[in-house]
Design a protein around this motif. Structure first.
Motif, PDB file in Angstrom:
ATOM      1  N   ALA A   1      -0.834 -10.221   5.498  1.00 13.56           N
ATOM      2  CA  ALA A   1      -0.377 -11.608   5.411  1.00 13.56           C
ATOM      3  C   ALA A   1       0.491 -11.828   4.171  1.00 13.56           C
ATOM      4  O   ALA A   1       1.506 -12.539   4.220  1.00 13.56           O
ATOM      5  CB  ALA A   1      -1.580 -12.542   5.392  1.00 13.56           C
ATOM      6  N   THR A   2       0.112 -11.208   3.062  1.00 13.17           N
ATOM      7  CA  THR A   2       0.880 -11.351   1.824  1.00 13.17           C
ATOM      8  C   THR A   2       2.273 -10.754   1.968  1.00 13.17           C
ATOM      9  O   THR A   2       3.277 -11.361   1.576  1.00 13.17           O
ATOM     10  CB  THR A   2       0.139 -10.671   0.659  1.00 13.17           C
ATOM     11  N   VAL A   3       2.342  -9.559   2.547  1.00 12.10           N
ATOM     12  CA  VAL A   3       3.632  -8.891   2.709  1.00 12.10           C
ATOM     13  C   VAL A   3       4.489  -9.623   3.739  1.00 12.10           C
ATOM     14  O   VAL A   3       5.705  -9.781   3.574  1.00 12.10           O
ATOM     15  CB  VAL A   3       3.417  -7.415   3.100  1.00 12.10           C
ATOM     16  N   THR A   4       3.857 -10.075   4.796  1.00  8.61           N
ATOM     17  CA  THR A   4       4.580 -10.819   5.824  1.00  8.61           C
ATOM     18  C   THR A   4       5.207 -12.083   5.251  1.00  8.61           C
ATOM     19  O   THR A   4       6.359 -12.417   5.538  1.00  8.61           O
ATOM     20  CB  THR A   4       3.635 -11.196   6.983  1.00  8.61           C
ATOM     21  N   ALA A   5       4.456 -12.775   4.426  1.00  8.71           N
ATOM     22  CA  ALA A   5       4.962 -14.009   3.826  1.00  8.71           C
ATOM     23  C   ALA A   5       6.185 -13.743   2.951  1.00  8.71           C
ATOM     24  O   ALA A   5       7.051 -14.607   2.808  1.00  8.71           O
ATOM     25  CB  ALA A   5       3.864 -14.674   3.008  1.00  8.71           C
ATOM     26  N   ALA A   6       6.244 -12.542   2.371  1.00  5.71           N
ATOM     27  CA  ALA A   6       7.389 -12.183   1.542  1.00  5.71           C
ATOM     28  C   ALA A   6       8.599 -11.773   2.375  1.00  5.71           C
ATOM     29  O   ALA A   6       9.711 -11.692   1.849  1.00  5.71           O
ATOM     30  CB  ALA A   6       7.016 -11.060   0.582  1.00  5.71           C
ATOM     31  N   GLY A   7       8.380 -11.474   3.673  1.00  7.30           N
ATOM     32  CA  GLY A   7       9.488 -11.279   4.598  1.00  7.30           C
ATOM     33  C   GLY A   7      10.066  -9.886   4.701  1.00  7.30           C
ATOM     34  O   GLY A   7      11.226  -9.728   5.094  1.00  7.30           O
ATOM     35  N   TYR A   8       9.296  -8.836   4.383  1.00  5.85           N
ATOM     36  CA  TYR A   8       9.817  -7.472   4.468  1.00  5.85           C
ATOM     37  C   TYR A   8       9.424  -6.833   5.791  1.00  5.85           C
ATOM     38  O   TYR A   8       8.280  -6.929   6.228  1.00  5.85           O
ATOM     39  CB  TYR A   8       9.319  -6.641   3.284  1.00  5.85           C
ATOM     40  N   ASP A   9      10.394  -6.153   6.430  1.00 10.72           N
ATOM     41  CA  ASP A   9      10.081  -5.489   7.680  1.00 10.72           C
ATOM     42  C   ASP A   9      10.062  -3.973   7.476  1.00 10.72           C
ATOM     43  O   ASP A   9      10.128  -3.482   6.355  1.00 10.72           O
ATOM     44  CB  ASP A   9      11.045  -5.916   8.797  1.00 10.72           C
ATOM     45  N   SER A  10       9.947  -3.259   8.572  1.00 13.02           N
ATOM     46  CA  SER A  10       9.781  -1.797   8.543  1.00 13.02           C
ATOM     47  C   SER A  10       8.510  -1.404   7.803  1.00 13.02           C
ATOM     48  O   SER A  10       8.424  -0.291   7.271  1.00 13.02           O
ATOM     49  CB  SER A  10      10.998  -1.100   7.919  1.00 13.02           C
TER      50      SER A  10
ATOM     51  N   ASP B   1      10.378   7.840   4.079  1.00 18.47           N
ATOM     52  CA  ASP B   1       9.061   7.225   4.191  1.00 18.47           C
ATOM     53  C   ASP B   1       8.509   7.031   2.784  1.00 18.47           C
ATOM     54  O   ASP B   1       8.570   7.954   1.957  1.00 18.47           O
ATOM     55  CB  ASP B   1       8.089   8.132   4.966  1.00 18.47           C
ATOM     56  N   VAL B   2       7.969   5.851   2.510  1.00 15.54           N
ATOM     57  CA  VAL B   2       7.268   5.605   1.244  1.00 15.54           C
ATOM     58  C   VAL B   2       5.844   5.191   1.565  1.00 15.54           C
ATOM     59  O   VAL B   2       5.620   4.284   2.378  1.00 15.54           O
ATOM     60  CB  VAL B   2       7.955   4.520   0.402  1.00 15.54           C
ATOM     61  N   VAL B   3       4.887   5.854   0.937  1.00 16.52           N
ATOM     62  CA  VAL B   3       3.466   5.588   1.154  1.00 16.52           C
ATOM     63  C   VAL B   3       2.912   4.834  -0.048  1.00 16.52           C
ATOM     64  O   VAL B   3       3.105   5.250  -1.201  1.00 16.52           O
ATOM     65  CB  VAL B   3       2.684   6.901   1.354  1.00 16.52           C
ATOM     66  N   ILE B   4       2.233   3.727   0.222  1.00 19.82           N
ATOM     67  CA  ILE B   4       1.553   2.952  -0.823  1.00 19.82           C
ATOM     68  C   ILE B   4       0.092   2.807  -0.420  1.00 19.82           C
ATOM     69  O   ILE B   4      -0.212   2.210   0.613  1.00 19.82           O
ATOM     70  CB  ILE B   4       2.176   1.553  -0.993  1.00 19.82           C
ATOM     71  N   ALA B   5      -0.799   3.377  -1.205  1.00 17.36           N
ATOM     72  CA  ALA B   5      -2.234   3.227  -0.952  1.00 17.36           C
ATOM     73  C   ALA B   5      -2.757   2.076  -1.792  1.00 17.36           C
ATOM     74  O   ALA B   5      -2.446   1.964  -2.981  1.00 17.36           O
ATOM     75  CB  ALA B   5      -2.970   4.518  -1.295  1.00 17.36           C
ATOM     76  N   VAL B   6      -3.568   1.216  -1.180  1.00 19.76           N
ATOM     77  CA  VAL B   6      -4.082   0.054  -1.898  1.00 19.76           C
ATOM     78  C   VAL B   6      -5.557  -0.126  -1.578  1.00 19.76           C
ATOM     79  O   VAL B   6      -5.990   0.099  -0.450  1.00 19.76           O
ATOM     80  CB  VAL B   6      -3.266  -1.216  -1.528  1.00 19.76           C
ATOM     81  N   HIS B   7      -6.349  -0.495  -2.594  1.00 18.22           N
ATOM     82  CA  HIS B   7      -7.788  -0.666  -2.385  1.00 18.22           C
ATOM     83  C   HIS B   7      -8.280  -2.038  -2.832  1.00 18.22           C
ATOM     84  O   HIS B   7      -9.480  -2.303  -2.849  1.00 18.22           O
ATOM     85  CB  HIS B   7      -8.564   0.428  -3.133  1.00 18.22           C
ATOM     86  N   SER B   8      -7.341  -2.915  -3.199  1.00 16.29           N
ATOM     87  CA  SER B   8      -7.739  -4.229  -3.689  1.00 16.29           C
ATOM     88  C   SER B   8      -6.642  -5.237  -3.387  1.00 16.29           C
ATOM     89  O   SER B   8      -5.452  -4.931  -3.510  1.00 16.29           O
ATOM     90  CB  SER B   8      -7.979  -4.174  -5.209  1.00 16.29           C
ATOM     91  N   THR B   9      -7.042  -6.448  -3.033  1.00 15.47           N
ATOM     92  CA  THR B   9      -6.069  -7.504  -2.789  1.00 15.47           C
ATOM     93  C   THR B   9      -5.464  -8.017  -4.085  1.00 15.47           C
ATOM     94  O   THR B   9      -4.508  -8.801  -4.063  1.00 15.47           O
ATOM     95  CB  THR B   9      -6.731  -8.688  -2.049  1.00 15.47           C
ATOM     96  N   GLN B  10      -6.001  -7.570  -5.223  1.00 18.39           N
ATOM     97  CA  GLN B  10      -5.485  -8.011  -6.519  1.00 18.39           C
ATOM     98  C   GLN B  10      -4.268  -7.219  -6.967  1.00 18.39           C
ATOM     99  O   GLN B  10      -3.660  -7.537  -7.981  1.00 18.39           O
ATOM    100  CB  GLN B  10      -6.589  -7.901  -7.586  1.00 18.39           C
ATOM    101  N   ARG B  11      -3.917  -6.187  -6.211  1.00 22.37           N
ATOM    102  CA  ARG B  11      -2.770  -5.384  -6.585  1.00 22.37           C
ATOM    103  C   ARG B  11      -1.469  -6.154  -6.340  1.00 22.37           C
ATOM    104  O   ARG B  11      -1.373  -6.909  -5.376  1.00 22.37           O
ATOM    105  CB  ARG B  11      -2.731  -4.078  -5.779  1.00 22.37           C
ATOM    106  N   PRO B  12      -0.439  -5.936  -7.172  1.00 19.86           N
ATOM    107  CA  PRO B  12       0.854  -6.610  -6.991  1.00 19.86           C
ATOM    108  C   PRO B  12       1.674  -5.931  -5.889  1.00 19.86           C
ATOM    109  O   PRO B  12       2.753  -5.377  -6.126  1.00 19.86           O
ATOM    110  CB  PRO B  12       1.512  -6.477  -8.367  1.00 19.86           C
ATOM    111  N   ILE B  13       1.165  -5.982  -4.658  1.00 21.46           N
ATOM    112  CA  ILE B  13       1.714  -5.186  -3.572  1.00 21.46           C
ATOM    113  C   ILE B  13       3.125  -5.623  -3.194  1.00 21.46           C
ATOM    114  O   ILE B  13       3.963  -4.788  -2.823  1.00 21.46           O
ATOM    115  CB  ILE B  13       0.764  -5.218  -2.351  1.00 21.46           C
ATOM    116  N   VAL B  14       3.414  -6.928  -3.270  1.00 25.35           N
ATOM    117  CA  VAL B  14       4.763  -7.389  -2.916  1.00 25.35           C
ATOM    118  C   VAL B  14       5.793  -6.831  -3.893  1.00 25.35           C
ATOM    119  O   VAL B  14       6.902  -6.450  -3.495  1.00 25.35           O
ATOM    120  CB  VAL B  14       4.817  -8.925  -2.852  1.00 25.35           C
TER     121      VAL B  14
END
Length: 388
Positions: A74-83, A30-43
């Protein structure tokens, strides 16, 4: 506190062949990523998790803190990663501890890691650390860390060539108390691993100390892939200069009963790290020209007293220049003029003052600057040189 836990299935898209064929064949990380802004390079962060692992071996949990998950999803979905699992935590608290704890509590794979949303793993890092943990039956991997520029961060200050079964004191793990890497989930739960709630910064100090000074079997695969700090994040909290009382709150909230039951050498090791990195580090980042306020000077004195209570003789391995600055910092509010002068004197210190200790025999102490420099040189590090 309003915790909304919702899972969304991401439409699958083919991953690189190395990711489909390497590593464990079932959910093990399991990898946990906490995010508080849409400006983060989450992909960037998510993509780095999958590099080198079969998609069924890994689950990424993104905790959207005090924000809706829609845009991030939506951003992550567009990049196509599952799980990928998306969780919203709306606690109204300006602290990264809450979302980190919430995401970690949801982890039920054998191993768990935490990745800051600014940061990313080098290719194959998770797969490599997983192999290191399983082959050595270890509890924790201390990730080697580097800046985005490529510069390696020289912590922990481990013994020369030491990569297996690190020791909290002998390998100076107190310098690595912003835990990054991969850990055995049941071990973390057995020691009550929790980020300190409510803190803007330093929330990882207490759990980091507990992890490395509670008998964890610890690996340090220095030659392998690295954890990369995303220094390009413009609003990274650790880059801010907070009021020192707030900056030092993580230290004041350490569990004193737990600290007192540690060995004498462990308490000295922790006190030295806190003095060098937290206390003197805060002074030197600001400098003599900083508009020092009375409350900040008092906070410096308070922390100096707290460290002296933790270990009365902790400062012996400090260099002459460090000791002189520490002495002035311990009376910063009482004599601010001498304090400012001490900062300037530290900047102008001779090489001997930076290397030697007041007690010459302490110069060979494992925590001394001279011993640390010897380890760096043995590892191939060389000081930067400047041309004309």
């Amino acid at each position: 506190m309003n915790r909304v836990n919702a899972e969304f299935s991401i439409s699958p898209r083919s991953l690189p062949s190395v990711a489909r064929n390497a590593g464990p064949s079932r959910l093990d990380i399991d990898v946990v990523i906490a995010v508080h802004s849409t400006q983060r390079p989450i992909v960037r962060a998510v993509a780095s998790c999958y590099d080198g692992l079969a998609k069924q071996a890994l689950r990424v949990t993104i905790v959207c803190h005090n924000m809706p998950s829609d845009e991030i999803r939506a951003t992550v979905t567009a990049a196509g990663y599952d799980s990928v699992r998306f969780v919203e935590l709306n606690d109204g608290i300006n602290s990264p501890a809450g979302p980190k704890n919430h995401g970690m509590a949801l982890a039920d794979a054998r191993y768990v890691g935490l990745l800051d949303s600014d940061d990313f793993y080098e290719p194959g890092a998770l797969a490599h650390w997983h192999t290191v943990l399983t082959e050595n039956d270890a509890d924790a991997v201390v990730a080697p860390v580097k800046h985005l520029s490529g510069e390696l961060i020289r912590t922990p200050r481990a013994r020369i060539g030491r990569t297996h079964n690190l020791h909290g004191v002998k390998d100076r793990l107190a310098y690595a108390t912003a835990p990054r890497g991969l850990w055995r989930t049941d071990f973390l739960r057995s020691i009550g691993y929790q980020y300190t709630e409510g803190l803007r910064t330093g929330e990882d100090l207490a759990p980091g100390l507990k992890l490395y000074f509670s008998g964890a079997r610890t690996e340090f695969p220095l030659a392998g892939p690295k954890y990369v700090l995303g220094d390009d994040a413009e609003d990274r909290v650790t880059a801010e200069s907070l009021p020192l009382k707030q900056d030092f709150e993580a230290i004041s909230r350490l569990d004193q009963a737990w600290l007192e039951q540690l060995s004498d050498s462990a308490r000295q090791s922790i006190a030295i790290k806190l003095a060098r990195v937290n206390l003197l580090g805060a002074v030197l980042r600001r400098g003599s020209s900083w508009p020092w306020q009375e409350e900040d000077l008092c906070a410096l004195e308070d922390l100096a007293r707290q460290l002296a209570r933790l270990h009365p003789n902790y400062e012996r391995p400090l260099s002459i220049s460090e000791s002189q600055l520490l002495a002035a910092t311990s009376q910063a509010a009482s004599n601010p003029g001498a304090f400012r002068s001490a900062i300037e004197s530290y900047r102008a210190a001779t090489p001997a003052e930076r290397l030697l200790t007041r007690d010459i025999w302490s110069t060979v102490h494992p925590e001394s600057t001279a011993r640390h420099l010897a380890r760096l040189l043995a590892a191939g590090w060389r000081p930067a040189t400047t041309g004309n």
